[in-house]
Scaffold this motif. Structure first.
Motif, PDB file in Angstrom:
ATOM      1  N   MET A   1       6.036 -18.953   1.374  1.00 20.57           N
ATOM      2  CA  MET A   1       4.791 -18.226   1.639  1.00 20.57           C
ATOM      3  C   MET A   1       4.808 -16.890   0.904  1.00 20.57           C
ATOM      4  N   HIS A   2       3.686 -16.551   0.262  1.00 24.24           N
ATOM      5  CA  HIS A   2       3.619 -15.314  -0.505  1.00 24.24           C
ATOM      6  C   HIS A   2       2.380 -14.504  -0.138  1.00 24.24           C
ATOM      7  N   ALA A   3       2.611 -13.246   0.235  1.00 24.91           N
ATOM      8  CA  ALA A   3       1.517 -12.321   0.551  1.00 24.91           C
ATOM      9  C   ALA A   3       1.055 -11.644  -0.728  1.00 24.91           C
ATOM     10  N   ASN A   4      -0.242 -11.396  -0.814  1.00 25.47           N
ATOM     11  CA  ASN A   4      -0.802 -10.837  -2.044  1.00 25.47           C
ATOM     12  C   ASN A   4      -0.725  -9.316  -2.071  1.00 25.47           C
ATOM     13  N   MET A   5      -1.178  -8.750  -3.188  1.00 27.02           N
ATOM     14  CA  MET A   5      -1.014  -7.336  -3.480  1.00 27.02           C
ATOM     15  C   MET A   5      -2.006  -6.448  -2.717  1.00 27.02           C
ATOM     16  N   LEU A   6      -1.612  -5.196  -2.550  1.00 24.72           N
ATOM     17  CA  LEU A   6      -2.490  -4.146  -2.029  1.00 24.72           C
ATOM     18  C   LEU A   6      -2.816  -3.210  -3.178  1.00 24.72           C
ATOM     19  N   GLU A   7      -4.111  -3.053  -3.464  1.00 27.50           N
ATOM     20  CA  GLU A   7      -4.546  -2.131  -4.512  1.00 27.50           C
ATOM     21  C   GLU A   7      -5.064  -0.846  -3.875  1.00 27.50           C
ATOM     22  N   LEU A   8      -5.194   0.196  -4.679  1.00 26.67           N
ATOM     23  CA  LEU A   8      -5.751   1.465  -4.220  1.00 26.67           C
ATOM     24  C   LEU A   8      -6.935   1.822  -5.114  1.00 26.67           C
ATOM     25  N   ASN A   9      -8.118   1.854  -4.503  1.00 28.13           N
ATOM     26  CA  ASN A   9      -9.356   2.161  -5.241  1.00 28.13           C
ATOM     27  C   ASN A   9      -9.520   1.295  -6.487  1.00 28.13           C
ATOM     28  N   GLY A  10      -9.275  -0.006  -6.319  1.00 28.80           N
ATOM     29  CA  GLY A  10      -9.554  -0.981  -7.377  1.00 28.80           C
ATOM     30  C   GLY A  10      -8.506  -1.095  -8.461  1.00 28.80           C
ATOM     31  N   ALA A  11      -7.410  -0.379  -8.316  1.00 25.45           N
ATOM     32  CA  ALA A  11      -6.359  -0.430  -9.347  1.00 25.45           C
ATOM     33  C   ALA A  11      -4.989  -0.571  -8.697  1.00 25.45           C
ATOM     34  N   ARG A  12      -4.044  -1.028  -9.485  1.00 23.97           N
ATOM     35  CA  ARG A  12      -2.681  -1.222  -9.000  1.00 23.97           C
ATOM     36  C   ARG A  12      -2.097   0.117  -8.542  1.00 23.97           C
ATOM     37  N   MET A  13      -1.398   0.099  -7.396  1.00 22.54           N
ATOM     38  CA  MET A  13      -0.723   1.311  -6.939  1.00 22.54           C
ATOM     39  C   MET A  13       0.453   1.609  -7.858  1.00 22.54           C
ATOM     40  N   SER A  14       0.548   2.839  -8.304  1.00 26.66           N
ATOM     41  CA  SER A  14       1.631   3.214  -9.214  1.00 26.66           C
ATOM     42  C   SER A  14       1.894   4.709  -9.112  1.00 26.66           C
ATOM     43  N   LYS A  15       3.150   5.075  -8.860  1.00 30.88           N
ATOM     44  CA  LYS A  15       3.507   6.500  -8.806  1.00 30.88           C
ATOM     45  C   LYS A  15       3.332   7.148 -10.174  1.00 30.88           C
ATOM     46  N   SER A  16       3.630   6.390 -11.238  1.00 32.90           N
ATOM     47  CA  SER A  16       3.588   6.958 -12.590  1.00 32.90           C
ATOM     48  C   SER A  16       2.172   7.356 -13.006  1.00 32.90           C
ATOM     49  N   THR A  17       1.159   6.628 -12.503  1.00 33.00           N
ATOM     50  CA  THR A  17      -0.229   6.956 -12.865  1.00 33.00           C
ATOM     51  C   THR A  17      -0.888   7.885 -11.843  1.00 33.00           C
ATOM     52  N   GLY A  18      -0.198   8.118 -10.731  1.00 34.93           N
ATOM     53  CA  GLY A  18      -0.771   8.957  -9.675  1.00 34.93           C
ATOM     54  C   GLY A  18      -1.680   8.199  -8.729  1.00 34.93           C
ATOM     55  N   ASN A  19      -1.881   6.907  -8.989  1.00 36.41           N
ATOM     56  CA  ASN A  19      -2.711   6.090  -8.093  1.00 36.41           C
ATOM     57  C   ASN A  19      -1.814   5.550  -6.982  1.00 36.41           C
ATOM     58  N   TYR A  20      -1.492   6.445  -6.056  1.00 38.56           N
ATOM     59  CA  TYR A  20      -0.467   6.107  -5.074  1.00 38.56           C
ATOM     60  C   TYR A  20      -0.677   6.922  -3.799  1.00 38.56           C
ATOM     61  N   ILE A  21      -0.360   6.311  -2.679  1.00 33.69           N
ATOM     62  CA  ILE A  21      -0.391   7.005  -1.392  1.00 33.69           C
ATOM     63  C   ILE A  21       0.684   6.382  -0.515  1.00 33.69           C
ATOM     64  N   ASN A  22       1.445   7.196   0.205  1.00 29.24           N
ATOM     65  CA  ASN A  22       2.462   6.603   1.079  1.00 29.24           C
ATOM     66  C   ASN A  22       1.961   6.571   2.523  1.00 29.24           C
ATOM     67  N   PRO A  23       2.611   5.813   3.387  1.00 26.50           N
ATOM     68  CA  PRO A  23       2.104   5.649   4.762  1.00 26.50           C
ATOM     69  C   PRO A  23       1.915   6.964   5.509  1.00 26.50           C
ATOM     70  N   ALA A  24       2.875   7.887   5.376  1.00 22.67           N
ATOM     71  CA  ALA A  24       2.766   9.162   6.106  1.00 22.67           C
ATOM     72  C   ALA A  24       1.508   9.928   5.695  1.00 22.67           C
ATOM     73  N   GLU A  25       1.183   9.908   4.397  1.00 19.76           N
ATOM     74  CA  GLU A  25      -0.021  10.588   3.907  1.00 19.76           C
ATOM     75  C   GLU A  25      -1.291   9.914   4.423  1.00 19.76           C
ATOM     76  N   LEU A  26      -1.224   8.604   4.594  1.00 22.11           N
ATOM     77  CA  LEU A  26      -2.372   7.861   5.107  1.00 22.11           C
ATOM     78  C   LEU A  26      -2.611   8.193   6.582  1.00 22.11           C
ATOM     79  N   PHE A  27      -1.517   8.355   7.353  1.00 24.05           N
ATOM     80  CA  PHE A  27      -1.642   8.729   8.769  1.00 24.05           C
ATOM     81  C   PHE A  27      -2.189  10.152   8.907  1.00 24.05           C
ATOM     82  N   SER A  28      -1.638  11.074   8.109  1.00 27.18           N
ATOM     83  CA  SER A  28      -1.950  12.492   8.289  1.00 27.18           C
ATOM     84  C   SER A  28      -3.256  12.925   7.633  1.00 27.18           C
ATOM     85  N   GLY A  29      -3.657  12.213   6.582  1.00 32.91           N
ATOM     86  CA  GLY A  29      -4.825  12.621   5.812  1.00 32.91           C
ATOM     87  C   GLY A  29      -4.504  13.664   4.755  1.00 32.91           C
ATOM     88  N   GLU A  30      -3.218  14.013   4.634  1.00 38.95           N
ATOM     89  CA  GLU A  30      -2.808  15.017   3.642  1.00 38.95           C
ATOM     90  C   GLU A  30      -2.618  14.345   2.283  1.00 38.95           C
TER      91      GLU A  30
END
Length: 493
Positions: A276-305
């Motif tokens: 069984m394989h779960a599919n990807m989670l994107e952020l605002n229509g693009a692949r999540m990537s720290k190198s491009t800045g299109n990234y958010i971690n769980p703590a930031e999502l909880f806090s809104g920071e």
């Protein structure tokens, strides 16, 4: 009689590319292995989605009465980046940057992983083995593969012979890739001269002098290959052939493909019945990537920071948002999507709260038994949580109609509706009623503030024995008072 005897599940098997009726190897028992995180950084939100999907599957199988052994590993033996043959492993790299021991890195991010999953209301797996705790099993497995003629030793490293394996087996059976195509698309790279062929992968790597994480073996002081860890740990705890192996879509090739090859080479059999394989989670229509800045971690999502979302979101809302999509669908994390999920989540919680105040009648204008089976039918269809949620909102609509005296419900149907809604909402989807917890927090705050006020009055009246008793008994309950210039504040452990 167990529920699973009346509920037939169909699972999409990545191996066959079809939905198949789920029939465990042993009746009433399920063995499930899911590839866990490599603990060198804060847990990736995409990985959280994968683990949440399998947490939901674990919950449903348990609900149906199966005895489930759920194994999810921790990769704490740093393999080389992207499972390469050269370079520095991720854990050691982090340790060098922060000037700490590799196992300090492992400890820090294992704790972070557990904290995030606990916040999102995950159940703990039955067993959570670590790669470093199973070095002996991995060495024994390598030796078996060598003895069976499917691996070779070069300069202290051991490589799996993909071409030799492919003579009698099918390398690519899971990912549907042909070895001929892989050969055609492989560039010859410097540093791969130890291998017979570029497609061969490491079972054991000899450690360079600068490599910190290393163990003795018959071939060299070194470390195991990434793919090998999961083969050793899954078969140790679930047997040579087990029911379900899960992970993210990105692990299908090469990781899971190599697991199949290793097990076939060592044991002469495929290791897993249902992949069984779960599919990807994107952020605002693009692949999540720290190198491009299109990234958010769980703590930031909880806090809104963060600069991606307009506010923070509760664990219940985030979980509800993720459950709104099939685990096999790509899910796009957006601010609008989370705000819409928050509204839906609040409507569901409000309806659940209204259940306690519904007036019953002599008849029902809604077939609760039929609706209940529709909820099971959704879950039985490859764990179709979006369809399940649609059915839950049918019940929300009905509850609101009864509440407005526009529909009726019998006492018996009300009890069935309550138990079914609570089961699917909290036990199976694993949602957390943040409204209830917020209300609980408000009540706790009010109670402690009252005690602080009584303690202040006792001190004014020079009743220091009572003042100290209030402080000490609150401390025993995990509530610490702190007296300051602006009054008394408190913190809860």
């Amino acid at each position: 009689m167990h529920l699973y005897e009346n509920q037939q599940i169909k699972i999409y098997n990545s191996l066959s590319g079809e939905k198949e009726v789920f029939q465990p190897i042993t009746k009433g028992y399920v063995g499930m292995y899911v590839c866990g995180p490599t603990v060198y950084s804060n847990v990736h939100l995409g990985n959280v989605r994968t683990f949440m999907s399998f947490d939901m599957i674990f919950r449903y199988l348990k609900h149906l009465g199966y005895k489930v052994r759920y194994v999810r590993n921790i990769t704490d033996a740093g393999h080389l980046e992207n499972d390469a043959d050269l370079g520095e492993d991720k854990i050691t790299k982090k340790a060098r940057v922060e000037e700490i021991e590799p196992m300090e890195v492992v400890q820090r991010y294992t704790v972070d992983f557990h904290n995030v999953l606990r916040t999102l209301n995950f159940l703990s797996p039955s067993i959570e083995p670590t790669a470093t705790g199973h070095i002996i099993e991995q060495i024994e497995l390598i030796q078996t593969i060598i003895d069976n003629g499917f691996a070779y030793v070069v300069n202290g490293s051991v490589y799996f012979d993909v071409h030799k394996y492919n003579e009698s087996n099918e390398y690519g059976i899971l990912s549907k890739r042909k070895l001929e195509d892989l050969i055609h698309n492989t560039r010859t790279l410097d540093g791969q001269s130890d291998k017979k062929n570029p497609q061969d992968f490491a079972l054991w790597k000899k450690a360079e002098p600068t490599h910190i994480m290393r163990w003795p073996s018959p071939w060299s002081d070194g470390f195991p290959g990434w793919h090998l860890e999961c083969t050793a740990m899954s078969t140790k705890y679930l047997g040579e052939f087990f029911d379900i192996h899960g992970g993210g879509m990105d692990l299908k090739f090469p990781h899971h493909e190599c697991e199949i090859a290793q097990n076939q080479a060592a044991k002469g059999k495929t290791p897993v019945k249902y992949w069984m394989h779960a599919n990807m989670l994107e952020l605002n229509g693009a692949r999540m990537s720290k190198s491009t800045g299109n990234y958010i971690n769980p703590a930031e999502l909880f806090s809104g920071e963060n600069d991606k979302m307009s506010k923070g979101f509760t664990p219940g809302v985030i979980r509800f948002f993720m459950m709104q999509a099939s685990y096999r669908s790509i899910l796009d994390l957006t601010n609008d999507g989370l705000l819409a999920a928050e509204k839906g989540f609040n409507r569901l919680m409000e309806a659940l709260g209204n259940l306690e105040n519904l007036r019953t009648s002599e008849s029902s204008s809604f077939d609760v038994s039929e609706w209940k089976q529709k909820c099971y039918d959704a879950m039985n269809d490859d764990f179709n949580t979006p369809i399940l949620i649609a059915h839950l909102f049918e019940a929300v609509k009905y509850i609101n109609q009864v509440n407005d005296n526009k529909a009726s419900i019998t006492e018996k149907d009300l009890e069935l509706l309550k138990s079914t809604l609570n089961t699917f909402t909290f036990d199976i989807l694993g949602l957390v009623n943040s409204q209830a917890s917020d209300a609980g927090t408000d009540k706790l705050n009010a109670a402690v503030e009252l005690l602080i006020k009584l303690r202040k009055e006792a001190r004014i009246n020079k009743d220091f024995a009572l003042s100290d008793q209030i402080r000490d008994e609150l401390a025993q309950a995990g509530i610490t008072l702190k007296d300051g210039r602006d009054g008394t504040t408190f913190s809860v452990k």
